[in-house]
Enzyme design. Structure first.
Site, PDB file in Angstrom:
ATOM      1  N   ARG A 125      37.238  41.991  29.694  1.00  0.00           N
ATOM      2  CA  ARG A 125      37.215  40.669  29.054  1.00  0.00           C
ATOM      3  C   ARG A 125      35.946  39.967  29.503  1.00  0.00           C
ATOM      4  NH1 ARG A 125      41.329  37.387  31.262  1.00  0.00           N
ATOM      5  NH2 ARG A 125      39.671  36.251  32.296  1.00  0.00           N
ATOM      6  N   GLU A 144      31.199  35.850  33.468  1.00  0.00           N
ATOM      7  CA  GLU A 144      31.443  37.120  34.163  1.00  0.00           C
ATOM      8  C   GLU A 144      32.066  38.086  33.168  1.00  0.00           C
ATOM      9  OE1 GLU A 144      34.312  36.544  37.274  1.00  0.00           O
ATOM     10  OE2 GLU A 144      35.837  35.753  35.922  1.00  0.00           O
ATOM     11  N   ASN A 146      35.223  40.847  33.278  1.00  0.00           N
ATOM     12  CA  ASN A 146      36.357  41.347  34.050  1.00  0.00           C
ATOM     13  C   ASN A 146      36.638  42.778  33.615  1.00  0.00           C
ATOM     14  OD1 ASN A 146      37.555  38.618  35.221  1.00  0.00           O
ATOM     15  ND2 ASN A 146      37.003  38.266  33.091  1.00  0.00           N
ATOM     16  N   SER A 151      43.769  39.536  32.097  1.00  0.00           N
ATOM     17  CA  SER A 151      45.125  39.137  31.680  1.00  0.00           C
ATOM     18  C   SER A 151      45.122  38.170  30.498  1.00  0.00           C
ATOM     19  CB  SER A 151      45.865  38.533  32.871  1.00  0.00           C
ATOM     20  OG  SER A 151      45.160  37.414  33.357  1.00  0.00           O
ATOM     21  N   LYS A 305      30.182  41.129  40.974  1.00  0.00           N
ATOM     22  CA  LYS A 305      29.186  40.080  40.733  1.00  0.00           C
ATOM     23  C   LYS A 305      27.772  40.585  41.038  1.00  0.00           C
ATOM     24  CE  LYS A 305      32.451  37.061  39.850  1.00  0.00           C
ATOM     25  NZ  LYS A 305      33.564  38.011  39.847  1.00  0.00           N
ATOM     26  N   LYS A 364      28.848  32.679  44.074  1.00  0.00           N
ATOM     27  CA  LYS A 364      29.947  33.578  43.691  1.00  0.00           C
ATOM     28  C   LYS A 364      30.084  34.730  44.675  1.00  0.00           C
ATOM     29  CE  LYS A 364      30.200  33.085  38.741  1.00  0.00           C
ATOM     30  NZ  LYS A 364      30.418  33.920  37.555  1.00  0.00           N
ATOM     31  N   GLU A 368      37.598  38.855  42.166  1.00  0.00           N
ATOM     32  CA  GLU A 368      38.171  38.533  40.865  1.00  0.00           C
ATOM     33  C   GLU A 368      39.387  37.635  41.073  1.00  0.00           C
ATOM     34  OE1 GLU A 368      36.617  39.429  38.199  1.00  0.00           O
ATOM     35  OE2 GLU A 368      35.206  40.636  39.332  1.00  0.00           O
ATOM     36  N   ARG A 450      40.680  29.413  27.310  1.00  0.00           N
ATOM     37  CA  ARG A 450      41.356  28.702  28.405  1.00  0.00           C
ATOM     38  C   ARG A 450      40.642  27.384  28.637  1.00  0.00           C
ATOM     39  NH1 ARG A 450      40.520  33.058  32.803  1.00  0.00           N
ATOM     40  NH2 ARG A 450      38.633  33.190  31.547  1.00  0.00           N
TER      41      ARG A 450
END
Length: 474
Positions: A125, A144, A146, A151, A305, A364, A368, A450
């Site tokens: 993602r 970023e 994932n 999820s 990262k 960072k 995760e 989100r």
């Protein structure tokens, strides 16, 4: 916020009515999580937090994010196969970050033994924000990518229906019809099913590797049910089950509790806290097996990262994706400024720059799951403490992205109904399957929006900060 909602946001009576309808619609649609008080029980549940209104997303940037996803799938797959690149890129990090170092040791051990796995499945993602320039134009900027346990593909498949109903209740029927259909759960299951099929054993199962505490079980069940609908058997196991019940046969086929496992789909394993010695042993057993791991450990390392920062260096993408200049250009257009804190002149200069102007950057770590990044004064304090220590190489610096806030209501169980200034993050799910050197599937599989109040710098839905949303294209 789209001008379409301005009349609604300040209408307290309309908002109260719409919120009551929205909560019931979410429960009806299955936008659900287990409760913090009873995280192991599905007989007491509540709705997953979500926005009352869908959030405005620039259509051009939304389409750009979809258009580049297949390129990012190719890139992650290329990085995962490039031992030299991973070794060089992570050399400084594994000296100071024990978690990355242990993953890397397993990666090397499995390579030295020789890979038993021949089919590779990636579910990624890629997450973006919309950076607002001084002239008011917005640009797509990747936060970023994932590569493990990405999820909310399940719950977001059901959220658009809730927002469609809310808009109708508010008299916005035409706007409701413009919300896009979205079903990442189906797309993710398609990839898992393809990997299962290529593994080549009808009786073998798909194993979801899950957390000890499974509050987000319904998100996983959405994907799981898509597999059952294809008559693919699914089992749910934890690391400790693998340790106690797992074994490899002579051809390194994985058996757990007497069942052969074709695909291991990780929804766990991305934070150091879950690993004790027996869980590390279980992870090694899984990686040594012939089963298709989603992700295999090389792909998990590709999502660190430090790799993200290295990809932004001039010339790196061209080496990893030779002969694909258009893909390279699309990928590079999404990058924010990313900077190394490795030991040496460049790292010294960047550390000093960030300490002098901490509001320009995000610090960072190699983690995760949300809630790990550092901003502002906290960033400055940490960097001042580690600036002369090798520990700083376990972090990267990134330019701080400045999205345009909009007004919305964040609906959370047992929380008051109040308007908030919010910012949104768009995720695009990507799925690919490779058999040997042949890429047999590569697609964008849906999206996740989100949204969080602007006072919360970092954190996702599972971390309790962001809430589920639906894009309204403008």
């Amino acid at each position: 916020m789209a001008a379409a909602w301005q009349d609604v946001v300040r209408d307290a009576a309309a908002v109260r009515e719409a919120a009551a309808v929205a909560v019931d619609a979410a429960l009806l649609a299955g936008v659900l999580m287990r409760t913090g008080e009873q995280p192991h029980a599905s007989d007491v549940v509540n709705y997953a937090p979500f926005t009352l209104l869908p959030s405005a997303v620039p259509q051009g940037l939304f389409e750009e994010a979809y258009a580049v996803q297949q390129d990012f799938n190719l890139l992650v797959d290329a990085v995962s196969q490039n031992k030299e690149f991973l070794e060089q890129t992570l050399a400084s990090t594994i000296k100071v970050d024990d978690f990355t170092a242990r993953l890397f040791r397993i990666y090397k051990q499995v390579l030295e033994e020789g890979l038993a796995q021949t089919v590779f499945l990636g579910i990624n993602r890629s997450d973006y924000m919309f950076d607002c320039g001084l002239d008011g134009t917005a640009a797509l900027r990747q936060i970023e990518i994932n590569t493990i346990a990405a999820s909310f593909g399940g719950l977001t498949s059901r959220t658009a229906d809730v927002h469609r109903l809310v808009l109708k209740v508010l008299g916005k029927t035409e706007e409701a019809s413009r919300l896009l259909p979205n079903n990442p759960a189906k797309g993710l299951a398609l990839g898992i099913a393809k990997a299962w099929e290529l593994y080549g054993s009808q009786k073998a199962v798909v194993m979801f590797l899950v957390e000890e505490v499974q509050r987000n079980i319904f998100d996983q069940r959405c994907v799981e049910n898509e597999l059952w609908n294809r008559n693919i058997r699914v089992v749910r196991k934890r690391f400790r089950d693998v340790f106690e019940q797992g074994s490899l046969d002579a051809s390194r086929r994985l058996h757990v509790d007497g069942q052969e496992v074709a695909v291991v789909y990780y929804r766990e394993g991305y934070v150091p806290q879950v690993y004790d010695q027996q869980n590390w042993e279980a992870r090694l057993l899984l990686e040594r097996s012939r089963a298709v791991k989603c992700p295999d450990i090389a792909t998990q390392l590709a999502g660190t990262k430090k790799v993200q920062q290295e990809l932004s260096r001039p010339g790196t993408l061209e080496k990893l994706l030779p002969g694909r200049p258009e893909a390279v250009a699309r990928i590079r257009a999404t990058f924010a400024g990313l900077y190394s804190l490795d030991e040496g002149e460049e790292g010294d200069r960047m550390a000093a720059t960030a300490i002098a102007d901490p509001d320009r950057f995000v610090l960072k770590p190699q983690r995760e799951g949300g809630g790990n990044n550092l901003y502002g004064e906290e960033l400055k304090e940490v960097l001042e403490k580690i600036k002369d220590s090798p520990e700083r190489t376990s972090y990267i610096l990134m330019d701080k992205i400045r999205p345009q806030p909009a007004l919305n209501y964040l609906l959370r169980a047992h929380s008051p109904l109040q308007v908030s200034e919010c910012i949104s993050e768009l995720g695009i799910f990507g799925v690919y399957v490779r058999q040997g050197q042949e890429l047999v599937l590569n697609k964008a599989a849906g999206h996740l929006l989100r949204t969080k109040a602007i006072e919360h710098a970092d954190g996702g839905v599972a971390a309790g900060v962001a809430v589920l949303d639906t894009p309204y294209l403008v």
